[in-house]
Design a protein around this motif. Structure first.
Motif, short mmCIF file in Angstrom:
data_model
loop_
_atom_site.label_atom_id
_atom_site.label_comp_id
_atom_site.label_asym_id
_atom_site.label_seq_id
_atom_site.Cartn_x
_atom_site.Cartn_y
_atom_site.Cartn_z
N PRO A 121 0.81 -1.22 0.00
CA PRO A 121 0.00 0.00 0.00
C PRO A 121 0.84 1.27 0.00
CG PRO A 121 0.26 -0.76 2.23
CD PRO A 121 1.08 -1.70 1.37
N ASN A 122 2.05 1.19 -0.55
CA ASN A 122 2.98 2.31 -0.44
C ASN A 122 3.21 3.03 -1.76
OD1 ASN A 122 3.44 1.77 2.35
ND2 ASN A 122 4.68 0.01 1.72
N LYS A 123 2.24 2.93 -2.67
CA LYS A 123 2.32 3.67 -3.92
C LYS A 123 1.90 5.12 -3.71
CE LYS A 123 1.25 -0.33 -6.89
NZ LYS A 123 0.37 -0.84 -7.97
N PHE A 124 2.35 5.97 -4.62
CA PHE A 124 1.88 7.36 -4.65
C PHE A 124 0.35 7.34 -4.61
CE2 PHE A 124 0.96 11.36 -7.07
CZ PHE A 124 1.61 12.25 -6.23
N PRO A 125 -0.26 8.17 -3.76
CA PRO A 125 -1.70 8.02 -3.51
C PRO A 125 -2.60 8.22 -4.72
CG PRO A 125 -0.83 10.01 -2.49
CD PRO A 125 0.35 9.20 -2.93
N TYR A 126 -2.12 8.91 -5.74
CA TYR A 126 -2.96 9.12 -6.92
C TYR A 126 -2.17 8.68 -8.14
CZ TYR A 126 -6.91 11.28 -9.36
OH TYR A 126 -8.04 11.50 -10.11
N ASN A 127 -2.24 7.39 -8.44
CA ASN A 127 -1.43 6.86 -9.52
C ASN A 127 -2.28 5.99 -10.44
OD1 ASN A 127 -0.85 3.71 -9.08
ND2 ASN A 127 -0.98 4.68 -7.05
N GLU A 128 -1.78 5.79 -11.64
CA GLU A 128 -2.54 5.02 -12.63
C GLU A 128 -1.86 3.69 -12.95
OE1 GLU A 128 -2.90 7.45 -16.10
OE2 GLU A 128 -0.76 7.37 -16.57
N SER A 129 -1.15 3.13 -11.98
CA SER A 129 -0.46 1.87 -12.23
C SER A 129 -1.43 0.71 -12.40
CB SER A 129 0.51 1.56 -11.09
OG SER A 129 -0.19 1.40 -9.87
N GLU A 130 -2.65 0.87 -11.89
CA GLU A 130 -3.62 -0.23 -11.96
C GLU A 130 -4.86 0.11 -12.78
OE1 GLU A 130 -4.38 -1.10 -7.91
OE2 GLU A 130 -2.34 -1.77 -7.50
N ARG A 131 -5.07 1.40 -13.05
CA ARG A 131 -6.22 1.79 -13.86
C ARG A 131 -5.99 3.20 -14.37
NH1 ARG A 131 -5.26 4.69 -9.68
NH2 ARG A 131 -6.95 5.68 -8.54
N PRO A 132 -6.58 3.55 -15.52
CA PRO A 132 -6.41 4.92 -16.05
C PRO A 132 -7.16 5.93 -15.18
CG PRO A 132 -7.98 3.70 -17.38
CD PRO A 132 -7.39 2.71 -16.41
N ILE A 133 -6.61 7.13 -15.10
CA ILE A 133 -7.26 8.21 -14.36
C ILE A 133 -7.70 9.27 -15.36
CG2 ILE A 133 -6.97 10.02 -12.64
CD1 ILE A 133 -4.84 8.31 -11.31
N ILE A 134 -9.00 9.55 -15.37
CA ILE A 134 -9.52 10.52 -16.33
C ILE A 134 -10.24 11.68 -15.64
CG2 ILE A 134 -9.76 8.76 -18.13
CD1 ILE A 134 -12.78 8.75 -17.54
N ASP A 135 -10.03 11.83 -14.33
CA ASP A 135 -10.77 12.83 -13.57
C ASP A 135 -10.40 14.26 -13.94
OD1 ASP A 135 -12.18 10.97 -11.90
OD2 ASP A 135 -10.32 10.63 -10.82
N PHE A 136 -9.17 14.47 -14.40
CA PHE A 136 -8.70 15.84 -14.64
C PHE A 136 -8.01 15.96 -15.99
CE2 PHE A 136 -8.27 14.82 -10.10
CZ PHE A 136 -9.17 15.72 -9.58
N SER A 137 -8.13 17.14 -16.57
CA SER A 137 -7.30 17.55 -17.69
C SER A 137 -6.42 18.70 -17.21
CB SER A 137 -8.14 18.03 -18.87
OG SER A 137 -8.88 16.96 -19.43
#
Length: 495
Positions: free
Chosen positions: A256-272
């Motif tokens: 559980p020590n990944k950067f808290p907002y990362n896309e290593s497991e799923r794409p992030i599309i919340d922001f441009s």
């Protein structure tokens, strides 16, 4: 009163974010960091550092609040946040978790160590906890204004602490930091494990303390110019002086020590990324742009979205026509930056421009630009960025003494990416434009949803729970501030 409410300000909470009992290195951690394990000071320290950093770089707090207010990012399907409609859940989590987890862990460390006077490294360990507390308290004071401070840990039964005047908190934090500098012995270590930021290196913790005093001082420079000058001139020589000395929390590519907002497991599309950021960086050929933003899927070019553009507007193109934040920004191993060398140099550039005796403003400015670009070059191993690249860039964005506020302000804003909270605080504090005076920031394209705010919030409103659980103190704080709105200016902005 529920037990949850009772524990809000009490000293009884141990480590909601303590990390493991058996490992001595952050690299070895395999536990869920939200589950308590031990109250050992070194693990409490890790928990305090991680819980605070997780908030500072969470999509909920950094993304929907701070990166929006800094106008680095704008919302996609959820656009109300970019129009200043504060999500109460995200706001409450910021307040509660900084107090109830991070600060409680640190205070528990201090209480434990104070009960063991004379033991090796105790003074250094207490100092590390105090310095970390000062960093967190400043975030709270800059986000909200007046905050609980002197009575926060007064006793386990005080669940209605008074709010202290933010200007008084600032001065107390400077006093605290100065005291820690004097008591620390850099011939000894502090923590033999648990310190993810500096690995127990006392000399670096002292540099951070000097640097945090610079941050506090420059932020109050308009409200308390004489004190700011005194403190900056006294501490600048001993502050962070290279990228290698920057304070940051290194995340790992393992749960559980990944950067808290990362896309290593799923794409992030919340922001441009915003048109504000992209268009300015393009206009000056900024070499950091391909790091800060990625090409839009449909065009393979970097294109920002106008800030605060509601998803319901039919003129808005599909998301794939706009750029998402860069891949490094969403990396599982992206460091959580507490304070870096570029910020120190921009503080000193401004101090020099204001006439303080800290050296040459142009030199500090150029040092800040170089340090920022080199930081990202080294982090991403970008061989395309060279010393000549940076020299050419500085010719496009030279220091101009007569326009120092806009020149320094714009480059400091670029250097603080993706530190949303610090960038937002500096945006409101320095109130800068593009070099030359043209506006850099815009009001939300689809309008503000908060009648108290047109261009940018100056603060966050207090969590709604404070109005019922700590009503008398809350009302006194609101009266002292002049209102509990996001448009209410903080004490150092009223100039």
């Amino acid at each position: 009163m529920t037990i949850k409410h009772f524990l809000k300000y009490s000293g009884a909470i141990l480590a909601l974010v303590c990390l493991i009992a058996s490992c001595r290195k952050f690299d070895d951690m395999a536990h869920d960091p939200t589950k308590p394990t031990t109250a050992d000071p070194k693990y409490l320290l890790t928990g305090a550092q991680k819980s605070a950093m997780d908030l500072m770089y969470s999509g909920l707090q950094n993304g929907f609040i701070a990166m929006n207010y800094a106008q680095y990012w704008t919302g996609n399907s959820r656009t109300n946040d970019s129009q200043f409609n504060l999500d109460e859940g995200n706001n409450t989590a910021l307040w509660n978790n900084l107090y109830r987890i991070s600060l409680h862990n640190l205070e528990d460390i201090i209480k434990q160590l104070q009960s063991k006077p004379g033991e090796a490294n105790t003074a250094n360990q207490i100092a590390v906890a105090r310095i970390t507390e000062a960093w967190i308290y400043q975030i709270l004071a800059d986000a909200y204004g007046n905050i609980p401070y002197t009575q926060t840990f007064e006793s386990a039964t005080n669940i209605t602490p008074k709010y202290d005047d933010a200007a008084t908190v600032y001065k107390a934090l400077i006093d605290t930091l100065e005291k820690q500098i004097t008591v620390m012995n850099d011939a000894e270590i502090s923590f033999d494990a648990g310190d993810v930021i500096y690995g127990g290196d006392v000399a670096k913790w002292k540099k951070l303390a000097h640097s945090l005093i610079l941050r506090l001082s420059i932020r109050m420079v308009n409200a308390s110019p004489d004190l700011a000058k005194q403190k900056i001139e006294a501490h600048y020589k001993d502050a962070i002086s290279s990228n290698a000395e920057g304070a940051q929390f290194q995340y790992l590519d393992a749960a559980p020590n990944k950067f808290p907002y990362n896309e290593s497991e799923r794409p992030i599309i919340d922001f441009s990324v915003t048109e504000t950021l992209v268009n300015y960086m393009k206009s000056v050929n900024d070499p950091r742009l391909p790091i800060y933003a990625r090409p839009a899927k449909n065009t393979d070019t970097i294109k920002g979205m106008p800030y605060g553009w509601a998803a319901s507007d039919t003129n808005r193109l599909a998301l794939d026509f706009y750029s998402y934040p860069g891949r490094q920004i969403y990396s599982a191993t992206m460091p959580g930056i507490l304070m870096g060398y570029p910020e120190v140099e921009f503080i000193l550039a401004e101090a020099a421009a204001r006439g303080m005796q800290v050296g040459d403003a142009a030199t500090h400015y150029e040092n800040g630009v170089r340090a920022s670009i080199n930081y990202w070059k080294d982090l991403t191993k970008n061989a395309d960025i060279t010393d000549q690249t940076i020299s050419d860039y500085l010719k496009i964005v030279p220091y101009v003494a007569g326009d120092w506020k806009n020149v320094i302000g714009t480059q400091k804003w670029l250097a603080l990416y993706p530190q949303g909270f610090q960038a937002w605080f500096e945006r409101t504090r320095l109130n800068f434009s593009k070099p030359g005076g043209q506006p850099l920031f815009i009001a939300p394209v689809s309008g503000s949803l908060d009648p108290s705010v047109k261009m940018v919030p100056y603060r966050l409103t207090y969590p709604q729970s404070e109005q019922t659980q700590n009503k008398a103190s809350y009302e006194q704080a609101v009266s002292a501030l002049g209102g509990d709105t996001k448009g209410t200016k903080l004490w150092y902005n009223k100039f």
